[in-house]
Design a protein around this motif. Structure first.
Motif, PDB file in Angstrom:
ATOM      1  N   LEU A  74      16.897 -33.480 -22.939  1.00  0.00           N
ATOM      2  CA  LEU A  74      15.450 -33.617 -23.053  1.00  0.00           C
ATOM      3  C   LEU A  74      14.819 -34.094 -21.747  1.00  0.00           C
ATOM      4  CD1 LEU A  74      14.961 -35.150 -26.597  1.00  0.00           C
ATOM      5  CD2 LEU A  74      14.428 -32.849 -25.822  1.00  0.00           C
ATOM      6  N   VAL A  75      15.614 -34.735 -20.907  1.00  0.00           N
ATOM      7  CA  VAL A  75      15.094 -35.237 -19.636  1.00  0.00           C
ATOM      8  C   VAL A  75      14.569 -34.104 -18.753  1.00  0.00           C
ATOM      9  CG1 VAL A  75      15.710 -36.465 -17.516  1.00  0.00           C
ATOM     10  CG2 VAL A  75      16.497 -37.320 -19.724  1.00  0.00           C
ATOM     11  N   PRO A  76      15.315 -32.985 -18.572  1.00  0.00           N
ATOM     12  CA  PRO A  76      14.736 -31.895 -17.765  1.00  0.00           C
ATOM     13  C   PRO A  76      13.468 -31.302 -18.395  1.00  0.00           C
ATOM     14  CG  PRO A  76      17.089 -31.584 -17.959  1.00  0.00           C
ATOM     15  CD  PRO A  76      16.719 -32.719 -18.861  1.00  0.00           C
ATOM     16  N   ILE A  77      13.387 -31.280 -19.703  1.00  0.00           N
ATOM     17  CA  ILE A  77      12.187 -30.755 -20.353  1.00  0.00           C
ATOM     18  C   ILE A  77      11.007 -31.680 -20.102  1.00  0.00           C
ATOM     19  CG2 ILE A  77      11.135 -30.205 -22.575  1.00  0.00           C
ATOM     20  CD1 ILE A  77      13.877 -29.229 -23.482  1.00  0.00           C
ATOM     21  N   ILE A  78      11.233 -32.983 -20.208  1.00  0.00           N
ATOM     22  CA  ILE A  78      10.157 -33.946 -19.949  1.00  0.00           C
ATOM     23  C   ILE A  78       9.716 -33.868 -18.490  1.00  0.00           C
ATOM     24  CG2 ILE A  78       9.624 -36.416 -19.833  1.00  0.00           C
ATOM     25  CD1 ILE A  78      11.444 -36.746 -22.312  1.00  0.00           C
ATOM     26  N   ILE A  79      10.678 -33.769 -17.590  1.00  0.00           N
ATOM     27  CA  ILE A  79      10.345 -33.645 -16.168  1.00  0.00           C
ATOM     28  C   ILE A  79       9.583 -32.350 -15.910  1.00  0.00           C
ATOM     29  CG2 ILE A  79      11.327 -33.328 -13.856  1.00  0.00           C
ATOM     30  CD1 ILE A  79      13.523 -35.295 -14.663  1.00  0.00           C
ATOM     31  N   SER A  80       9.997 -31.269 -16.577  1.00  0.00           N
ATOM     32  CA  SER A  80       9.317 -29.992 -16.359  1.00  0.00           C
ATOM     33  C   SER A  80       7.874 -30.029 -16.869  1.00  0.00           C
ATOM     34  CB  SER A  80      10.092 -28.851 -17.018  1.00  0.00           C
ATOM     35  OG  SER A  80      10.080 -28.990 -18.423  1.00  0.00           O
ATOM     36  N   VAL A  81       7.638 -30.683 -17.997  1.00  0.00           N
ATOM     37  CA  VAL A  81       6.271 -30.808 -18.510  1.00  0.00           C
ATOM     38  C   VAL A  81       5.439 -31.671 -17.556  1.00  0.00           C
ATOM     39  CG1 VAL A  81       4.876 -31.775 -20.379  1.00  0.00           C
ATOM     40  CG2 VAL A  81       6.883 -30.394 -20.900  1.00  0.00           C
ATOM     41  N   PHE A  82       6.024 -32.734 -17.047  1.00  0.00           N
ATOM     42  CA  PHE A  82       5.339 -33.594 -16.086  1.00  0.00           C
ATOM     43  C   PHE A  82       4.981 -32.818 -14.810  1.00  0.00           C
ATOM     44  CE2 PHE A  82       5.595 -36.722 -12.590  1.00  0.00           C
ATOM     45  CZ  PHE A  82       4.517 -37.509 -12.947  1.00  0.00           C
ATOM     46  N   LEU A  83       5.927 -32.029 -14.281  1.00  0.00           N
ATOM     47  CA  LEU A  83       5.669 -31.234 -13.078  1.00  0.00           C
ATOM     48  C   LEU A  83       4.597 -30.168 -13.325  1.00  0.00           C
ATOM     49  CD1 LEU A  83       9.247 -30.739 -11.618  1.00  0.00           C
ATOM     50  CD2 LEU A  83       7.388 -32.092 -10.658  1.00  0.00           C
ATOM     51  N   PHE A  84       4.618 -29.574 -14.517  1.00  0.00           N
ATOM     52  CA  PHE A  84       3.606 -28.571 -14.842  1.00  0.00           C
ATOM     53  C   PHE A  84       2.219 -29.207 -14.887  1.00  0.00           C
ATOM     54  CE2 PHE A  84       1.249 -25.946 -17.933  1.00  0.00           C
ATOM     55  CZ  PHE A  84       1.219 -24.776 -17.200  1.00  0.00           C
ATOM     56  N   ALA A  85       2.115 -30.401 -15.476  1.00  0.00           N
ATOM     57  CA  ALA A  85       0.825 -31.093 -15.537  1.00  0.00           C
ATOM     58  C   ALA A  85       0.341 -31.456 -14.130  1.00  0.00           C
ATOM     59  CB  ALA A  85       0.941 -32.344 -16.400  1.00  0.00           C
ATOM     60  N   ILE A  86       1.238 -31.908 -13.281  1.00  0.00           N
ATOM     61  CA  ILE A  86       0.848 -32.241 -11.904  1.00  0.00           C
ATOM     62  C   ILE A  86       0.397 -30.985 -11.167  1.00  0.00           C
ATOM     63  CG2 ILE A  86       1.731 -33.010  -9.664  1.00  0.00           C
ATOM     64  CD1 ILE A  86       3.435 -35.013 -11.120  1.00  0.00           C
ATOM     65  N   SER A  87       1.092 -29.863 -11.374  1.00  0.00           N
ATOM     66  CA  SER A  87       0.719 -28.637 -10.656  1.00  0.00           C
ATOM     67  C   SER A  87      -0.643 -28.118 -11.098  1.00  0.00           C
ATOM     68  CB  SER A  87       1.782 -27.553 -10.847  1.00  0.00           C
ATOM     69  OG  SER A  87       1.766 -27.068 -12.176  1.00  0.00           O
ATOM     70  N   ILE A  88      -1.037 -28.378 -12.326  1.00  0.00           N
ATOM     71  CA  ILE A  88      -2.350 -27.931 -12.796  1.00  0.00           C
ATOM     72  C   ILE A  88      -3.457 -28.799 -12.210  1.00  0.00           C
ATOM     73  CG2 ILE A  88      -3.846 -27.812 -14.835  1.00  0.00           C
ATOM     74  CD1 ILE A  88      -1.453 -26.837 -16.392  1.00  0.00           C
ATOM     75  N   PHE A  89      -3.256 -30.109 -12.167  1.00  0.00           N
ATOM     76  CA  PHE A  89      -4.327 -31.024 -11.790  1.00  0.00           C
ATOM     77  C   PHE A  89      -4.375 -31.375 -10.302  1.00  0.00           C
ATOM     78  CE2 PHE A  89      -3.703 -31.996 -16.342  1.00  0.00           C
ATOM     79  CZ  PHE A  89      -4.943 -31.561 -16.769  1.00  0.00           C
ATOM     80  N   THR A  90      -3.410 -30.926  -9.515  1.00  0.00           N
ATOM     81  CA  THR A  90      -3.409 -31.205  -8.081  1.00  0.00           C
ATOM     82  C   THR A  90      -4.304 -30.198  -7.375  1.00  0.00           C
ATOM     83  OG1 THR A  90      -1.171 -32.063  -8.176  1.00  0.00           O
ATOM     84  CG2 THR A  90      -1.985 -31.396  -6.022  1.00  0.00           C
ATOM     85  N   ARG A  91      -5.255 -30.708  -6.617  1.00  0.00           N
ATOM     86  CA  ARG A  91      -6.179 -29.842  -5.875  1.00  0.00           C
ATOM     87  C   ARG A  91      -6.265 -30.327  -4.437  1.00  0.00           C
ATOM     88  NH1 ARG A  91     -10.556 -27.629  -9.929  1.00  0.00           N
ATOM     89  NH2 ARG A  91      -9.223 -27.644 -11.726  1.00  0.00           N
ATOM     90  N   ARG A  92      -5.822 -29.483  -3.530  1.00  0.00           N
ATOM     91  CA  ARG A  92      -5.930 -29.770  -2.108  1.00  0.00           C
ATOM     92  C   ARG A  92      -6.738 -28.659  -1.470  1.00  0.00           C
ATOM     93  NH1 ARG A  92      -0.086 -31.017   0.131  1.00  0.00           N
ATOM     94  NH2 ARG A  92      -1.257 -30.421   1.958  1.00  0.00           N
ATOM     95  N   PHE A  93      -7.591 -29.033  -0.533  1.00  0.00           N
ATOM     96  CA  PHE A  93      -8.471 -28.065   0.098  1.00  0.00           C
ATOM     97  C   PHE A  93      -8.343 -28.129   1.612  1.00  0.00           C
ATOM     98  CE2 PHE A  93     -10.515 -29.150  -3.927  1.00  0.00           C
ATOM     99  CZ  PHE A  93     -10.718 -27.893  -4.464  1.00  0.00           C
ATOM    100  N   TYR A  94      -8.658 -27.022   2.246  1.00  0.00           N
ATOM    101  CA  TYR A  94      -8.820 -26.992   3.691  1.00  0.00           C
ATOM    102  C   TYR A  94     -10.090 -26.194   3.982  1.00  0.00           C
ATOM    103  CZ  TYR A  94      -6.716 -22.322   3.493  1.00  0.00           C
ATOM    104  OH  TYR A  94      -6.441 -21.014   3.193  1.00  0.00           O
ATOM    105  N   TYR A  95     -10.593 -26.327   5.180  1.00  0.00           N
ATOM    106  CA  TYR A  95     -11.877 -25.739   5.534  1.00  0.00           C
ATOM    107  C   TYR A  95     -11.718 -24.787   6.717  1.00  0.00           C
ATOM    108  CZ  TYR A  95     -13.509 -29.504   2.614  1.00  0.00           C
ATOM    109  OH  TYR A  95     -13.697 -30.349   1.553  1.00  0.00           O
ATOM    110  N   LYS A  96     -12.468 -23.683   6.663  1.00  0.00           N
ATOM    111  CA  LYS A  96     -12.476 -22.707   7.756  1.00  0.00           C
ATOM    112  C   LYS A  96     -13.892 -22.598   8.306  1.00  0.00           C
ATOM    113  CE  LYS A  96      -8.887 -19.615   6.074  1.00  0.00           C
ATOM    114  NZ  LYS A  96      -8.625 -18.221   5.659  1.00  0.00           N
TER     115      LYS A  96
END
Length: 130
Positions: A74-96
């Motif tokens: 269950l640990v890899p499943i919990i880690i995978s759900v945590f990583l998926f949530a972080i990947s959805i809510f992480t927003r980084r921007f750059y400017y041109k």
């Protein structure tokens, strides 16, 4: 039409001297005549590199822990759900910074966030001359 003759405007990103803009980005100098510049824009782009890495980590953790039903797996499943949530809510921007010239040539520069105020100033000065 505004006159730029003998105007000195200098900051870490550019300087305006006698109808010429001198851009200094990444150690490169670019001289542009103000009468040749038709438009200056700043574009905000989303950097998806971290999101893609986290998504692939989610997929690999999910595939390694998704086939077994033991408590230890269950640990890899919990880690995978945590990583998926972080990947959805992480927003980084750059400017041109996009500079269009009359000869249908445009220059594109990636601007650090620390120089964004100077890029906005350049855009307002050049676009105000129209």
């Amino acid at each position: 039409m505004a006159s730029f003759e003998n105007r000195l405007d200098k900051n870490p990103l550019f300087s305006i001297n006698d109808s010429t803009v001198v851009m200094e980005i990444n150690g490169e100098k670019l001289n542009l005549h103000l009468n040749q510049i038709t438009n200056v824009r700043i574009v905000k782009c989303r950097d998806l590199t971290l999101n893609v890495v986290l998504l692939f980590s989610f997929i690999s953790f999910y595939l390694t822990g998704g086939e077994r039903f033991f408590l230890v797996d269950l640990v890899p499943i919990i880690i995978s759900v945590f990583l998926f949530a972080i990947s959805i809510f992480t927003r980084r921007f750059y400017y041109k910074l996009l500079i269009n010239k009359r000869s249908y040539v445009f220059y594109e520069f990636v601007i650090p966030k620390s120089n964004l105020v100077f890029a906005e100033h350049l855009a307002s000065v050049i676009n105000a001359k129209k």
